[in-house]
Design a protein around this motif. Sequence first.
Motif, PDB file in Angstrom:
ATOM      1  N   PHE A  83     -19.347   2.868   1.438  1.00 20.29           N
ATOM      2  CA  PHE A  83     -20.229   2.312   0.872  1.00 20.29           C
ATOM      3  C   PHE A  83     -21.270   2.229   2.208  1.00 20.29           C
ATOM      4  CE2 PHE A  83     -19.139   0.743  -2.772  1.00 20.29           C
ATOM      5  CZ  PHE A  83     -17.710   0.108  -2.973  1.00 20.29           C
ATOM      6  N   ARG A 137     -15.654  -3.211  -8.174  1.00 17.93           N
ATOM      7  CA  ARG A 137     -16.312  -2.923  -6.969  1.00 17.93           C
ATOM      8  C   ARG A 137     -17.174  -1.686  -6.570  1.00 17.93           C
ATOM      9  NH1 ARG A 137     -12.376  -2.931  -1.725  1.00 17.93           N
ATOM     10  NH2 ARG A 137     -11.696  -0.951  -2.808  1.00 17.93           N
ATOM     11  N   PRO A 160     -10.027  -8.811   9.607  1.00 18.33           N
ATOM     12  CA  PRO A 160      -9.274  -9.489   8.606  1.00 18.33           C
ATOM     13  C   PRO A 160      -7.835  -9.125   8.437  1.00 18.33           C
ATOM     14  CG  PRO A 160     -11.419  -9.130   7.935  1.00 18.33           C
ATOM     15  CD  PRO A 160     -11.262  -8.240   9.256  1.00 18.33           C
ATOM     16  N   THR A 161      -7.663  -7.560   8.641  1.00 17.81           N
ATOM     17  CA  THR A 161      -6.033  -7.188   8.491  1.00 17.81           C
ATOM     18  C   THR A 161      -5.483  -7.515   9.619  1.00 17.81           C
ATOM     19  OG1 THR A 161      -7.355  -5.031   7.709  1.00 17.81           O
ATOM     20  CG2 THR A 161      -4.966  -4.877   8.261  1.00 17.81           C
ATOM     21  N   GLU A 172      -4.710   5.561  -3.979  1.00 21.37           N
ATOM     22  CA  GLU A 172      -3.843   4.260  -3.711  1.00 21.37           C
ATOM     23  C   GLU A 172      -4.735   3.022  -4.163  1.00 21.37           C
ATOM     24  OE1 GLU A 172      -4.531   6.599   0.493  1.00 21.37           O
ATOM     25  OE2 GLU A 172      -3.276   4.712   0.305  1.00 21.37           O
ATOM     26  N   TYR A 173      -4.111   1.924  -4.066  1.00 24.00           N
ATOM     27  CA  TYR A 173      -4.608   0.843  -4.295  1.00 24.00           C
ATOM     28  C   TYR A 173      -5.451   0.385  -2.970  1.00 24.00           C
ATOM     29  CZ  TYR A 173      -1.953   0.572  -8.407  1.00 24.00           C
ATOM     30  OH  TYR A 173      -1.218   0.858  -9.655  1.00 24.00           O
ATOM     31  N   SER A 174      -6.723   0.260  -3.253  1.00 19.36           N
ATOM     32  CA  SER A 174      -7.537  -0.037  -2.104  1.00 19.36           C
ATOM     33  C   SER A 174      -8.097  -1.128  -2.137  1.00 19.36           C
ATOM     34  CB  SER A 174      -8.397   1.014  -1.956  1.00 19.36           C
ATOM     35  OG  SER A 174      -9.493   1.160  -3.246  1.00 19.36           O
ATOM     36  N   SER A 175      -7.906  -2.265  -2.890  1.00 17.52           N
ATOM     37  CA  SER A 175      -8.518  -3.643  -2.742  1.00 17.52           C
ATOM     38  C   SER A 175      -8.150  -4.284  -1.477  1.00 17.52           C
ATOM     39  CB  SER A 175      -8.302  -4.475  -3.859  1.00 17.52           C
ATOM     40  OG  SER A 175      -7.274  -3.986  -4.824  1.00 17.52           O
ATOM     41  N   PHE A 176      -8.839  -5.058  -0.821  1.00 18.50           N
ATOM     42  CA  PHE A 176      -8.689  -5.702   0.324  1.00 18.50           C
ATOM     43  C   PHE A 176      -7.712  -7.016  -0.077  1.00 18.50           C
ATOM     44  CE2 PHE A 176     -11.461  -2.779   2.142  1.00 18.50           C
ATOM     45  CZ  PHE A 176     -12.861  -2.899   1.999  1.00 18.50           C
ATOM     46  N   PRO A 177      -6.601  -7.002   0.564  1.00 17.64           N
ATOM     47  CA  PRO A 177      -5.606  -8.164   0.520  1.00 17.64           C
ATOM     48  C   PRO A 177      -6.052  -9.440   0.955  1.00 17.64           C
ATOM     49  CG  PRO A 177      -4.633  -6.644   1.889  1.00 17.64           C
ATOM     50  CD  PRO A 177      -6.020  -5.987   1.537  1.00 17.64           C
ATOM     51  N   TRP A 178      -6.908  -9.488   1.916  1.00 14.58           N
ATOM     52  CA  TRP A 178      -7.416 -10.507   2.451  1.00 14.58           C
ATOM     53  C   TRP A 178      -8.617 -11.277   1.627  1.00 14.58           C
ATOM     54  CZ3 TRP A 178      -7.785  -6.082   4.730  1.00 14.58           C
ATOM     55  CH2 TRP A 178      -9.113  -5.403   4.926  1.00 14.58           C
ATOM     56  N   ARG A 211      -0.443 -13.823   3.029  1.00 15.71           N
ATOM     57  CA  ARG A 211       0.186 -12.921   3.742  1.00 15.71           C
ATOM     58  C   ARG A 211       0.586 -13.698   5.211  1.00 15.71           C
ATOM     59  NH1 ARG A 211      -4.193  -9.310   6.072  1.00 15.71           N
ATOM     60  NH2 ARG A 211      -5.344 -11.310   6.164  1.00 15.71           N
ATOM     61  N   TYR A 250      -6.010 -13.479  -5.505  1.00 18.70           N
ATOM     62  CA  TYR A 250      -5.796 -12.496  -4.362  1.00 18.70           C
ATOM     63  C   TYR A 250      -5.166 -11.210  -4.912  1.00 18.70           C
ATOM     64  CZ  TYR A 250      -7.654 -15.775  -1.042  1.00 18.70           C
ATOM     65  OH  TYR A 250      -8.498 -16.702  -0.191  1.00 18.70           O
ATOM     66  N   PHE A 293      -9.973   5.632  -4.694  1.00 17.10           N
ATOM     67  CA  PHE A 293      -9.066   6.329  -4.248  1.00 17.10           C
ATOM     68  C   PHE A 293      -7.842   6.453  -5.513  1.00 17.10           C
ATOM     69  CE2 PHE A 293     -10.976   7.108  -0.035  1.00 17.10           C
ATOM     70  CZ  PHE A 293     -11.725   6.143  -0.115  1.00 17.10           C
ATOM     71  N   VAL A 321      -7.391   3.719   4.091  1.00 13.13           N
ATOM     72  CA  VAL A 321      -7.996   3.774   2.935  1.00 13.13           C
ATOM     73  C   VAL A 321      -8.950   2.583   2.777  1.00 13.13           C
ATOM     74  CG1 VAL A 321      -6.432   2.511   1.565  1.00 13.13           C
ATOM     75  CG2 VAL A 321      -7.629   4.109   0.383  1.00 13.13           C
ATOM     76  N   HIS A 322      -8.853   1.521   3.475  1.00 14.06           N
ATOM     77  CA  HIS A 322      -9.789   0.368   3.431  1.00 14.06           C
ATOM     78  C   HIS A 322     -10.615   0.720   4.259  1.00 14.06           C
ATOM     79  CE1 HIS A 322      -6.093  -2.547   2.845  1.00 14.06           C
ATOM     80  NE2 HIS A 322      -6.653  -2.198   1.498  1.00 14.06           N
ATOM     81  N   VAL A 373     -13.065   2.944   2.084  1.00 11.61           N
ATOM     82  CA  VAL A 373     -13.669   2.215   1.211  1.00 11.61           C
ATOM     83  C   VAL A 373     -15.061   1.714   1.856  1.00 11.61           C
ATOM     84  CG1 VAL A 373     -14.034   0.160   0.059  1.00 11.61           C
ATOM     85  CG2 VAL A 373     -11.949   1.322  -0.180  1.00 11.61           C
ATOM     86  N   TYR A 393     -18.149  -6.540  -2.164  1.00 13.71           N
ATOM     87  CA  TYR A 393     -18.089  -6.123  -0.763  1.00 13.71           C
ATOM     88  C   TYR A 393     -19.282  -5.157  -0.594  1.00 13.71           C
ATOM     89  CZ  TYR A 393     -16.740  -3.764   3.525  1.00 13.71           C
ATOM     90  OH  TYR A 393     -16.790  -3.010   4.912  1.00 13.71           O
ATOM     91  N   LYS A 423      -5.688 -16.055   4.686  1.00 13.21           N
ATOM     92  CA  LYS A 423      -5.718 -16.002   3.243  1.00 13.21           C
ATOM     93  C   LYS A 423      -5.119 -14.858   2.507  1.00 13.21           C
ATOM     94  CE  LYS A 423     -10.324 -17.761   3.990  1.00 13.21           C
ATOM     95  NZ  LYS A 423     -11.793 -17.166   3.784  1.00 13.21           N
ATOM     96  N   GLY A 424      -4.708 -15.256   1.434  1.00 12.11           N
ATOM     97  CA  GLY A 424      -4.052 -14.151   0.512  1.00 12.11           C
ATOM     98  C   GLY A 424      -2.562 -14.268   0.564  1.00 12.11           C
TER      99      GLY A 424
END
Lengths: 259, 267, 249
Positions: free
Chosen positions: B172, C148, B186-187, C85-91, B265, C132, C83, B164-165, B168, C100, B262-263
């Motif tokens: 765009f 976004r 980054p992931t 599902e939640y699609s924000s970037f966790p980082w 994780r 975050y 979407f 899904v990322h 996105v 973005y 960051k974040g």
Amino acid sequence: MKKKLDVEKMTYAVLAIACFFIFWWFITTFTPAKETTPGPVEVIQLLFTSFFEPIGSHVITGHLLVSLRRVLVGFSVATVLGIVLGVAMGASKWAEAIFKPIFELLRPIPPIAWISLVILFFGIGEVSKYILCGIGAFTNVTLNAYTGAQNVDPELVGCARMLGTSERDIFFRVVLPSCTPQIFAGMQVALSTSWMAVLAAEMVGAQEGCGWMIQRGSDTLNITLVMVGMIVIGCVGMLLAAVMRVIERRLCAWNIMES
Amino acid sequence: MNEYAKQKRKEKIKFGIVSVISLCLFFTIWYVCTAVLHLKPDYILPSPVQVVEAFIDKLTRTAPDGATIFGHIAASLQVALTGYLLGALVGVPLGVAMAWFRRVDMFVTPLFDLIRPVPTIAWIPLMILWFGIGLGAKAAIIFVSAFVPCVINAYAGIKQTKPVHLWVAQTFGASRKEMLFTVAIPTALPLIFTGLRISLGTAWMTLCAAEMLASNKGLGYMIQVNRSLARADLIVVAMLTIGLIGTIFTVGLNALERKFVKGGRRG
Amino acid sequence: MSDEIKVKVSHMTKKFGDLLVLNDISFDVKTGEFLCVVGPTGCGKTTFLNCLTKLKAYELTGGEILINGEPVDLQKHNIAYIFQEYSSFPWATVEENIAYGLKVKKRPPEEIKERVEEMLQLVGLTEYRSYYPGQLSASMLQRVSIARAFAVQPELLLMDEPYGQMDNSLRYKLEDELIQLWQRTGTTVIFITHNIEEAVYLSQRILVLTNKPTSIKKEIDNNLPRPRDVTDPAFNQLRDEVTDLIKWW
């Protein structure tokens, strides 16, 4: 569509390995490297003959069994001790307070660093090999058993307690089984560490075994033997890992049914 | 401070004292067994006092193993870091490429799976035969040991990327390359750091073996040579130094990871 | 809503192997229109959106989808997709997430900064700009995605059951915010949902789809005046009408 992907994967894999062998053969036939390095043909030849003609005092399977025996003994003893210590540290604050500092002091020392001391202490016999394999396994298993025991879901324990389970039963039927996956992960790493430790020990001081075989090849400038040894060692390593995975699947299935 | 917090603190102090006592007991028993009871001769098992003395001695003396403790540390660090950096610089991009480009994956993974099962130590004799005894062989051995975990973890990290990322980014209008750098990498960072951490550990561990068999200086060499010189006290000094530096590495990398990943994780 | 056609779907057909999912669907979406698509789960609504955006390399088996009269080009057309599902970037922080799309579209930094500020304000996340996603609640997360999406001032906004996982009070709130944003920006919106009340509340037109093989059952115009009232009898009449259609899915 999936079948097409699998065929594609196979083709690339075969292609890659073929390229590897051709490259190897090419370098050892047409470049200066041919003076020093054997080609795939010689290596495969020696690989076959080693099953029948002894190197040192055993054929190759003999050496394999020797090394495996050493690993198994050291690994088994260390695993039992490790699980006991790890779970104790994870379940009891007293055990943790007493043993953890000593453990943390000795843990960062790689098993191989212990070789000299162990050999001075116990000589070059079988015992030192067992001990070295054991050291290799012990740290990993203990650590994993420790984290496993620490992370037992407190809800499970509370639930059991509420239902009137005795402390002893809580330990053996709740805490221990829930650590099992974690302990197994530790055992897998421990097994490969033990395998490496036995090789190192055999390279430093032994008369038989896979590590000795490779060292012998090195001493006699017999690179072919070295390569054959490496291949065999790699295969055994893979086998050990596969066996562990099978055992894990069976034991953890039992685990699910039991609890 | 409320009751609960007070009690927790008391507990912590109580167990802290237990730990200290335990450590003291450990050293006392060690001392008693060696310096007092002489269970084993000095050259096999030194007493803690002897170890400390040997350590202080080693700060300046080069005898009997050819260098001061700093000389050995420097030699070991040089080899370890060279091999490690090379392993990471090659391993991480390779792992990323293997996970991102399907063709690379299908071609390289079988080759990688061929090399992977061979334990690093088994490479030592081959490397010695190819490179002789010296920096080259040692760095090569350490390269192999650092390389493998870096590839594996970088690969796993990229494969973890959530579709899904990527979608996105794609909607765009991002190109494949942009998706790689702004989403996939980054992931993967937490796992890449895990790989870096693990491979530093393996590198440092392999260093021992490499130096025992293929070197004439360094901490591993120190362990090896002092066996034939029957200087167990120096062996223990070397062992503890190895352990200490290993710990420093782990702590350092953990700090770096907290800064860069960051974040909140973790891999 | 103008009379210009933003999205033209002609005889859209999609097969997966032998399975016919989308069966000769044709409809137009006018510029600035808010269109809701309702249909049973699994009838291909998401497939339709994926075909539109060519995600997962979905190619239509037949027919075509045009935006502004041209085939879809994600780099030329300014599309945003929210979407399920939640699609924000966790980082990335909230700020970085919102920025973005603008970054990918290579807008100048001053514009990015301005737009991000505006969006943070609009969705009420200004104090949370450096947080975050791991630290945010569910509603905030979806707001980040919405911010976004709107930040790039999309000409077409696609939303795939974005409020499906929320409780009613939260959903009502976000629906109102969405309408406000839409009215401010005049974006064309295609909103997929299986919640009929939501569809009646948000849409200017409702597309009711059938089960697989999916085709259009009916197109219903929704001219209820805004702000809409769920207790209004006219609202409920429309809702019942759509529900009846659905009963025979």
